[in-house]
Scaffold this motif. Structure first.
Motif, PDB file in Angstrom:
ATOM      1  N   GLY A   1      -8.153   2.345  44.445  1.00 44.20           N
ATOM      2  CA  GLY A   1      -8.695   3.394  44.918  1.00 44.20           C
ATOM      3  C   GLY A   1      -9.870   3.929  44.232  1.00 44.20           C
ATOM      4  O   GLY A   1     -10.479   5.193  44.593  1.00 44.20           O
ATOM      5  N   HIS A   2     -10.240   3.352  43.313  1.00 32.35           N
ATOM      6  CA  HIS A   2     -11.455   3.821  42.450  1.00 32.35           C
ATOM      7  C   HIS A   2     -12.695   2.901  43.097  1.00 32.35           C
ATOM      8  O   HIS A   2     -12.675   1.639  43.415  1.00 32.35           O
ATOM      9  N   ASN A   3     -13.810   3.556  43.230  1.00 36.32           N
ATOM     10  CA  ASN A   3     -14.978   3.139  43.794  1.00 36.32           C
ATOM     11  C   ASN A   3     -15.760   2.308  42.467  1.00 36.32           C
ATOM     12  O   ASN A   3     -16.537   2.707  41.919  1.00 36.32           O
TER      13      ASN A   3
ATOM     14  N   ASN B   1     -12.319  -2.019  49.523  1.00 37.94           N
ATOM     15  CA  ASN B   1     -10.921  -1.879  49.288  1.00 37.94           C
ATOM     16  C   ASN B   1     -10.570  -0.456  48.671  1.00 37.94           C
ATOM     17  O   ASN B   1      -9.445   0.062  49.121  1.00 37.94           O
TER      18      ASN B   1
ATOM     19  N   GLY C   1     -10.169  -1.487  42.292  1.00 33.89           N
ATOM     20  CA  GLY C   1     -10.741  -1.154  43.544  1.00 33.89           C
ATOM     21  C   GLY C   1      -9.376  -0.890  44.467  1.00 33.89           C
ATOM     22  O   GLY C   1      -9.336   0.179  44.977  1.00 33.89           O
TER      23      GLY C   1
ATOM     24  N   ALA D   1      -7.557   1.990  49.967  1.00 34.30           N
ATOM     25  CA  ALA D   1      -6.545   2.596  49.212  1.00 34.30           C
ATOM     26  C   ALA D   1      -6.575   3.919  49.237  1.00 34.30           C
ATOM     27  O   ALA D   1      -5.353   4.470  49.483  1.00 34.30           O
TER      28      ALA D   1
END
Lengths: 313, 231
Positions: A183-185, B69, A180, B73
């Motif tokens: 930047g990954h969901n 988060n 996460g 990011a």
């Protein structure tokens, strides 16, 4: 004897691959989300019933593809609007949630389709023999299910090892939060994995339904064995689940096929016991349903992390 | 670029952050210093939402307090946690590739660049990252976060427990990140690194910022150093 070996190996492999279809989803869900999904086998049962009900209207083959998709969508809904909310209250709440869900699904199946088996079976043409060996037929349907199971296995391997989503899943198995931070969901990934796992279980139900039996007890009879597979393979290990599935599939099938009693075995080893005694007269076939659980107990005592596992069970 | 106002955070009932105020400008390198347990790591965790934050956290003018988060990011905030968290079953190369947020819009940092910079990583590019040493893991995690092209990178205790030679390499990497125009919030215990590369240093004590100034000012302030830093 050769006939027994060949057919038991084929049947054991098929049973093992079906077990793997269930246990791969269960172990992925467990190691990514920490959720021990008690309702997993219920999704397997739903797969069989959905395929049966759809098949009455649209035919066997379309239902074979549509039923797992429907169950996967249902799984996504359960994750998004059920599990994700329950998750905030910890793992015990999640466990109880899936426990309740299993009963809700099982009772719903009772209500909709009754408590006796439904006549879900392979099309007539597929029941013809694919080949005959030593006078015993091996049906086309068994060959087809074996092929679907192997295709599924290859597809799963490809997804996990060769795609970017697979990379994220494998990363999230060890450090979900970090995935996460990059930047990954991750919540969406969880939902996808849960839905995919439910869809795989359903696929096992769809192709296994005609082989075993499509009845409201099928979730409860297979569910515990799937848990055994996950523990024996090692919690969170896909390759472990694969080996354990095949091991349990083969052992159970061979025990059923061999017409041998405990006494016969002991006598074969040089002991002289009465082959018809109360204990020594028990056949291996009657022990077969117990073998997964014997294995479970032994593994927990002697190798608690399972065959391939790294996490503590 | 990053503006934190009156930030509070709790672990259960214990009050860890007690009104933290800090800001980091475009291209600025800021170090967050202080003894163990004063809330430095918790500050960056609260910014990333790993610990539920209370208060205002603005990044490029947008309120980000409490967002998931991955959304933080994606706004350009990179975070390298103290625990390093390499993905042990993925190869070094796969770890780096996973740092890219959107494969259709790759950023300015590329895999070969990091492999050139760190020959040790290049040698093991296709080995599972679990076999790396502590220092190599640290270089990998910082590089991995850079692959996502952050505008600001928060690095928590990058040199903790590492040999002096490795510490020097990490110092060089951080200098290189700064030279590329990326803002840095560095959480550190080793004064020397922080003093060398920072534009500004912050000292924390009891969940608040107790000193803010240039490295030179901190060097000259015997009281702050005695009370909040030296043991």
């Amino acid at each position: 004897m050769l006939e027994v070996i060949v057919f038991s190996t084929l049947n054991g492999l098929l049973y093992g691959l079906l077990l793997f279809m269930l246990s791969s989803g269960l172990t992925l869900i467990f190691s990514m989300m920490g959720v021990l999904n008690f309702a997993h086998a219920s999704f397997y049962m739903l797969g069989a019933y959905f395929a049966y009900a759809l098949g009455l209207h649209i035919g066997f083959w379309p239902a074979l593809f549509l039923a797992p998709l429907l169950v996967a969508v249902l799984g996504a809904v359960v994750e998004r609007f059920g599990l994700r909310r329950v998750h905030e209250n910890g793992h015990v709440a999640e466990l109880l949630f899936t426990f309740g869900l299993a009963y809700v699904i099982d009772e719903t199946v009772h209500l909709l389709w009754g408590s006796i088996p439904v006549s879900y079976s392979a099309p007539e043409a597929l029941r013809a023999p694919l080949f005959s060996l030593f006078g015993t037929d091996y049906s086309i349907y068994r060959g087809v299910t074996m092929m679907i199971a192997i295709l599924m296995f290859v597809a799963l391997w490809f997804l996990l090892k060769k795609t970017r989503v697979g990379l994220m899943i494998r990363a999230a198995l060890t450090h979900g939060a970090m995935v996460g931070h990059l930047g990954h969901n991750v919540p969406r990934l969880f939902m996808g994995v849960f839905a995919f796992g439910c869809g795989l279980a359903a696929l096992a139900g769809v192709i296994g339904g005609p082989l075993l039996s499509t009845e409201p007890g099928m979730a409860q009879s297979l569910g515990p064995v799937v848990f055994v597979v996950v523990v024996v393979g090692g919690m969170g290990s896909l390759s472990g689940a694969f080996y354990a599935s095949l091991l349990i599939g083969l052992v159970q099938t061979f025990f059923v096929a061999l017409d041998v009693s405990i006494g016969d075995l002991l006598n074969g080893l040089g002991f002289a016991v009465d082959p018809y005694g109360e204990v020594t007269g028990i056949t291996l076939a009657s022990i077969a349903p117990m073998t997964p659980f014997i294995l479970l107990v032994l593994i927990l005592i002697f190798r608690p992390r399972g065959l391939m596992g790294e996490l503590e069970p | 670029m990053l503006e934190v106002k009156d930030l509070h955070a709790y672990y259960g009932k214990s009050h860890i952050l007690n009104g933290v105020d800090l800001s980091i400008g475009e291209g600025e390198v800021v170090s967050l210093l202080g003894r163990n347990g004063v809330g430095r790591s918790t500050t960056v965790k609260a910014i990333m939402g790993e610990v539920p934050p209370r208060g205002s956290i603005r990044f490029r003018g947008e309120q980000i307090a409490g967002l998931p988060n991955h959304r933080i990011a994606r706004k350009g905030l990179g975070y390298v946690p103290e625990s390093r968290d390499v993905f042990p079953t993925l190869t070094v190369r796969e770890n780096l590739e996973l740092g890219v947020k959107n494969t259709r819009r790759p950023g300015k940092w590329k895999v070969p660049q990091f492999l050139d910079m760190f020959p040790n990583l290049a040698r093991r590019a296709d080995a599972p990252a679990g076999v790396l040493s502590g220092g190599e893991k640290q270089m990998l995690t910082i590089s991995r976060t850079l692959m996502g092209d952050p505008a600001l990178i928060m690095i928590d205790e990058p040199t903790e427990g590492l040999a002096p030679l490795i510490v020097k390499q990490i110092g060089e990497l951080i200098a290189e990140i700064a030279a590329a125009g990326v803002s840095i919030l560095l959480v550190e215990q080793k004064l020397s690194i922080a003093m060398d590369i920072s534009h500004r240093v912050l000292v924390m004590g009891h969940g608040r910022i107790v000193f803010e100034g240039t490295p030179a000012a901190l060097r000259g302030d015997q009281t702050v150093r005695g009370e909040w830093l030296e043991v």
